[in-house]
Scaffold this motif. Structure first.
Motif, mmCIF file in Angstrom:
data_model
loop_
_atom_site.group_PDB
_atom_site.id
_atom_site.type_symbol
_atom_site.label_atom_id
_atom_site.label_comp_id
_atom_site.label_asym_id
_atom_site.label_seq_id
_atom_site.Cartn_x
_atom_site.Cartn_y
_atom_site.Cartn_z
ATOM 1 N N LEU A 236 54.506 43.815 36.235
ATOM 2 C CA LEU A 236 53.950 43.746 37.573
ATOM 3 C C LEU A 236 54.066 42.326 38.098
ATOM 4 C CD1 LEU A 236 51.984 45.730 35.687
ATOM 5 C CD2 LEU A 236 50.777 45.963 37.838
ATOM 6 N N THR A 238 52.348 39.843 40.458
ATOM 7 C CA THR A 238 51.026 39.725 41.060
ATOM 8 C C THR A 238 50.810 38.331 41.625
ATOM 9 O OG1 THR A 238 49.844 38.867 39.133
ATOM 10 C CG2 THR A 238 50.227 41.246 39.205
ATOM 11 N N ILE A 260 46.822 49.449 38.746
ATOM 12 C CA ILE A 260 47.047 48.693 39.969
ATOM 13 C C ILE A 260 45.782 48.662 40.813
ATOM 14 C CG2 ILE A 260 48.323 48.656 42.156
ATOM 15 C CD1 ILE A 260 50.689 49.867 40.620
ATOM 16 N N VAL A 270 49.240 43.109 44.052
ATOM 17 C CA VAL A 270 50.396 43.589 43.290
ATOM 18 C C VAL A 270 51.506 43.884 44.283
ATOM 19 C CG1 VAL A 270 51.280 45.337 41.706
ATOM 20 C CG2 VAL A 270 48.908 44.573 41.517
#
Length: 299
Positions: A236, A238, A260, A270
């Motif tokens: 991810l 972020t 998430i 995100v």
């Protein structure tokens, strides 16, 4: 160098903020679109049409810029000619016949007489509107009008295609022809495809862009049928570490969408998610859950 040649590269949005009468409704958005089919999903009023208008060069952004192959779209008006747009409302005059509309757009796109006639004939045959060429567009049904507008779009060879719900009003046969056309375009062109249907988007697209709360979240679509292992790890991107990638391990009783949502609840943005180990069925289920969760709660 022509605008079309410049559009061989990626489409990049850098800090794009868009709105009307100086009131932002979208952004800031940072993303890039590479050759392939990108599905754009979002609730009504989320800003999908606004984003399309900015990418087409119709609506100047309030801030930021759109780059096509490294060239600022706002600074190069010629580049707009190589962007093909299918809006929710057909770009056809209701007072003209279908043929006259196609003639007009072929001239706008710079096609000469011989090529113009050939392209109009080919486009009419592709979308089955040969018998409608002499009819005024005001007398067409919604499906017929959509097919005529798709014919208008295919008169030239745009490298970037912006399609706003292209299957609306089409009969099953025409809809399937359009899906095949979108897939073929995605082989070597950049296609942004707006739709309200998550299953349709997952069938056609290699990447999902979920729009909500003025922000855009990118989700990839895995298409590896040979991998049936359970999907358990994701990368991810972020805001936790200035946009760096993080690894998220999720258990069999947890979807990536729930993970998430937890990050967002903690104030962590995100912006992109990529599966690390993919199982076709598990990844699809997790992706659908993520999309629906983002659509229901874009914050």
């Amino acid at each position: 160098m022509t605008g079309e040649a410049r559009l061989e590269g990626v489409v990049r949005l850098e800090g794009v903020v868009a709105g009307y009468r100086r009131r932002p409704v979208l952004g800031p958005v940072d993303t890039e679109l590479t050759p392939g089919v990108h599905a754009l999903l979002g609730r009504n009023g989320a800003g999908k049409t606004t984003l399309m208008r900015v990418l087409a060069g119709i609506l100047p952004p309030l801030a930021g810029r759109v780059l096509i192959g490294g060239t600022d779209l706002a600074a190069d008006r010629e580049a707009k000619r190589a962007i093909g747009t299918l809006a929710h409302r057909a770009a056809l005059s209701p007072q003209l016949s279908v043929r006259d509309n196609l003639e007009f757009w072929a001239r706008v796109r710079g096609l000469d007489g011989a090529r113009r006639a050939a392209r109009i004939r080919e486009a009419a045959e592709r979308f089955g509107i040969e018998g409608l060429l002499g009819r005024r567009t005001a007398r067409l049904s919604r499906g017929q009008l959509q097919r005529a507008d798709l014919a208008r779009l295919t008169l030239t060879d745009p490298r970037v295609l912006l399609l706003d719900e292209p299957l609306t009003g089409l009969d099953p046969v025409s809809a399937e022809r359009t899906r095949e056309l979108v897939r073929s375009w995605g082989a070597d062109r950049t296609v942004l495809y707006s739709t309200h249907s998550v299953p349709e988007a997952m069938t056609l697209a290699s990447r999902m862009l979920v729009l909500g709360g003025g922000s855009l979240t990118a989700l990839p679509v895995s298409r590896d049928p040979g991998d049936d292992a359970e999907s358990s790890a994701y990368d991810l991107r972020t805001s936790r570490r200035g946009g760096a990638w993080e690894r998220a391990e999720v258990g069999l009783d947890t979807t990536i969408g729930a993970h998430i949502a937890g990050l967002v609840a903690d104030g962590i943005e995100v912006t992109d998610v990529r599966p690390v180990s993919t199982g076709a069925a598990a990844t699809r289920t997790a992706l659908e859950a993520s999309i629906h969760r983002l659509l229901d709660d874009p914050s």
